[in-house]
Design an enzyme around this catalytic site. Structure first.
Site, PDB file in Angstrom:
ATOM      1  N   LYS A   1       0.846  -1.208   0.000  1.00 61.55           N
ATOM      2  CA  LYS A   1       0.000   0.000   0.000  1.00 61.55           C
ATOM      3  C   LYS A   1       0.872   1.246   0.000  1.00 61.55           C
ATOM      4  O   LYS A   1       2.047   1.199   0.392  1.00 61.55           O
ATOM      5  CB  LYS A   1      -0.912   0.042   1.230  1.00 61.55           C
ATOM      6  CG  LYS A   1      -0.215   0.039   2.606  1.00 61.55           C
ATOM      7  CD  LYS A   1       0.133   1.389   3.180  1.00 61.55           C
ATOM      8  CE  LYS A   1       0.777   1.309   4.561  1.00 61.55           C
ATOM      9  NZ  LYS A   1       1.450   2.525   4.992  1.00 61.55           N
TER      10      LYS A   1
ATOM     11  N   GLY B   1       5.154  -5.851   6.405  1.00 60.76           N
ATOM     12  CA  GLY B   1       4.936  -6.756   7.536  1.00 60.76           C
ATOM     13  C   GLY B   1       3.451  -6.946   7.822  1.00 60.76           C
ATOM     14  O   GLY B   1       2.984  -8.061   8.097  1.00 60.76           O
TER      15      GLY B   1
ATOM     16  N   ASP C   1      -2.002  -1.315  10.589  1.00 62.94           N
ATOM     17  CA  ASP C   1      -2.274  -1.362   9.142  1.00 62.94           C
ATOM     18  C   ASP C   1      -2.849  -2.700   8.679  1.00 62.94           C
ATOM     19  O   ASP C   1      -3.272  -2.817   7.527  1.00 62.94           O
ATOM     20  CB  ASP C   1      -0.971  -1.144   8.353  1.00 62.94           C
ATOM     21  CG  ASP C   1      -0.483   0.293   8.419  1.00 62.94           C
ATOM     22  OD1 ASP C   1      -1.259   1.167   8.840  1.00 62.94           O
ATOM     23  OD2 ASP C   1       0.680   0.527   8.044  1.00 62.94           O
TER      24      ASP C   1
HETATM   25  O1  C5P Z   1       0.439  -0.486  15.079  1.00 64.64           O
HETATM   26  P1  C5P Z   1       1.872  -0.613  14.697  1.00 64.64           P
HETATM   27  O2  C5P Z   1       2.606  -1.635  15.530  1.00 64.64           O
HETATM   28  O3  C5P Z   1       2.091  -0.842  13.252  1.00 64.64           O
HETATM   29  O4  C5P Z   1       2.562   0.800  15.021  1.00 64.64           O
HETATM   30  C1  C5P Z   1       3.955   0.984  15.067  1.00 64.64           C
HETATM   31  C2  C5P Z   1       4.280   2.251  15.852  1.00 64.64           C
HETATM   32  O5  C5P Z   1       3.803   3.401  15.139  1.00 64.64           O
HETATM   33  C3  C5P Z   1       3.597   2.331  17.200  1.00 64.64           C
HETATM   34  O6  C5P Z   1       4.371   1.737  18.212  1.00 64.64           O
HETATM   35  C4  C5P Z   1       3.456   3.821  17.416  1.00 64.64           C
HETATM   36  O7  C5P Z   1       4.657   4.376  17.903  1.00 64.64           O
HETATM   37  C5  C5P Z   1       3.247   4.360  16.011  1.00 64.64           C
HETATM   38  N1  C5P Z   1       1.831   4.582  15.654  1.00 64.64           N
HETATM   39  C6  C5P Z   1       1.126   5.608  16.257  1.00 64.64           C
HETATM   40  N2  C5P Z   1      -0.169   5.822  15.922  1.00 64.64           N
HETATM   41  C7  C5P Z   1      -0.774   5.080  14.955  1.00 64.64           C
HETATM   42  C8  C5P Z   1      -0.065   4.040  14.317  1.00 64.64           C
HETATM   43  C9  C5P Z   1       1.238   3.817  14.685  1.00 64.64           C
HETATM   44  O8  C5P Z   1       1.651   6.300  17.143  1.00 64.64           O
HETATM   45  N3  C5P Z   1      -2.025   5.351  14.606  1.00 64.64           N
END
Ligand code: C5P
Length: 315
Positions: A12, A105, A139
């Site tokens: 994406k 991932g 995601d």
């Molecule tokens: O959800 P995911 O593990 O992919 O997110 C990775 C990092 O990105 C989180 O630990 C956070 O620091 C940041 N993040 C965020 N707000 C979101 C998505 C991701 O702060 N909506």
């Protein structure tokens, strides 16, 4: 006779990404437009009689193949939810760049949920897979939906939108490593909830039949470009090719440019250092990108209509 299933999952880009503010849970409240592009990872799963879960990554070392890999985390989450104890041998063929903001991932995790739910006949419904996916990463649910979609909340609450006509896409990746968590932390220093007033533009940019390119932004981009000037330079190079839109995807490090067709994207690619071009292709509509054709109830998962996307074999 061991059953083997194979699924490809497209990457994406975030055409638009607004960060409204930091939430009490530490994540950020987003309004984002996800768009599938024709760059695929492939996941193959073979059922085993024992309960072991084994993952092989190709090319070796691109991402970890140990228990932290999102594919194995997805497999364990699926087993816990469904009570299934079956095992699988998994082969993950990586094409989506790692650390690029293209969701590689997360795409792999979504593929694992769909593939293993089918291989193990675990019988989980779409709603369960969305919930498990959101638990694995913000995601992941998008990859179950695919096409053009609006993401709200952490980005994990997705609403499929009517697809734009096919567009040419050029994706480039500078040789830098970006930490998503660091980008969000830097943004926090300058973030106010005032931006909430602007969200209506994000919505209308995605809902209109014609993409509203001039209303699309990426609130993470300024932070990313300041911290990693190479990304800014590459972005500038893309902007010089007169795209409809050029931006960082997610928190980078990949930058992309959108053109009215694939030919224009190819022409633009010839002006970029080949070492930095990772993909020239096009956007994918939902019927070619959705891992789930949402058909709740029963085991009749409709296969994505691309034909080659879902393969089933028995050895
Ligand atoms: O959800 P995911 O593990 O992919 O997110 C990775 C990092 O990105 C989180 O630990 C956070 O620091 C940041 N993040 C965020 N707000 C979101 C998505 C991701 O702060 N909506």
């Amino acid at each position: 006779m061991a059953q083997r299933l194979r699924l490809t999952v497209p990457a994406k880009v975030n055409l638009h990404l607004q960060v409204l503010g930091r939430r009490p849970d530490g994540y950020h409240e987003l309004r984002t437009l996800f768009q599938s592009v024709d760059l695929f990872d492939e996941l193959e799963a073979t059922g085993t009689s024992g309960g072991e879960l084994v993952l092989e990554v190709e090319p070796p070392g691109w991402v970890t193949s140990d228990t932290d890999n999102l594919v194995l985390r997805a497999a364990r989450a699926l087993r816990e939810r469904s009570g299934i104890t079956s095992g699988a041998r998994l082969v993950l063929r990586k094409r989506i760049p790692v650390g690029g903001g293209m969701g590689g991932g997360s795409a792999d995790a979504a593929a694992a949920l769909v593939l293993l739910n089918r291989l193990w006949r675990a019988g989980l419904e779409a709603v369960d897979l969305f919930e498990l996916g959101a638990g694995l990463g913000s995601d992941v649910p998008f990859f179950l939906c695919g096409g053009l979609a609006l993401g709200v909340g952490r980005g994990d609450e997705v609403y499929g939108l009517r697809d734009f006509p096919e567009l040419g896409v050029l994706v480039c990746l500078p040789a830098v490593s970006v930490s998503t968590a660091t980008v969000y932390e830097s943004l926090d220093k300058e973030l106010t909830w005032r931006q909430v007033n602007a969200t209506v533009y994000g919505f209308s940019a995605g809902l209109a039949s014609e993409p509203a390119w001039d209303r699309m932004t990426n609130d993470l981009q300024a932070v990313v470009v300041r911290q990693w000037p190479q990304i800014g330079r590459l972005l500038h190079r893309l902007e010089q090719q007169h795209p409809l839109r050029a931006a960082v995807t997610g928190s980078g490090a990949a930058v992309f440019a959108v053109f009215s067709g694939r030919d224009e994207a190819e022409r633009a690619a010839s002006a970029i250092d080949p070492a930095e071009v990772v993909h020239v292709g096009c956007t994918l509509a939902r019927d070619r990108a959705a891992l789930l054709m949402l058909k709740p109830g029963g085991e009749e998962w409709e296969q994505p209509r691309a034909g080659s996307q879902y393969d089933q074999r028995s050895d």
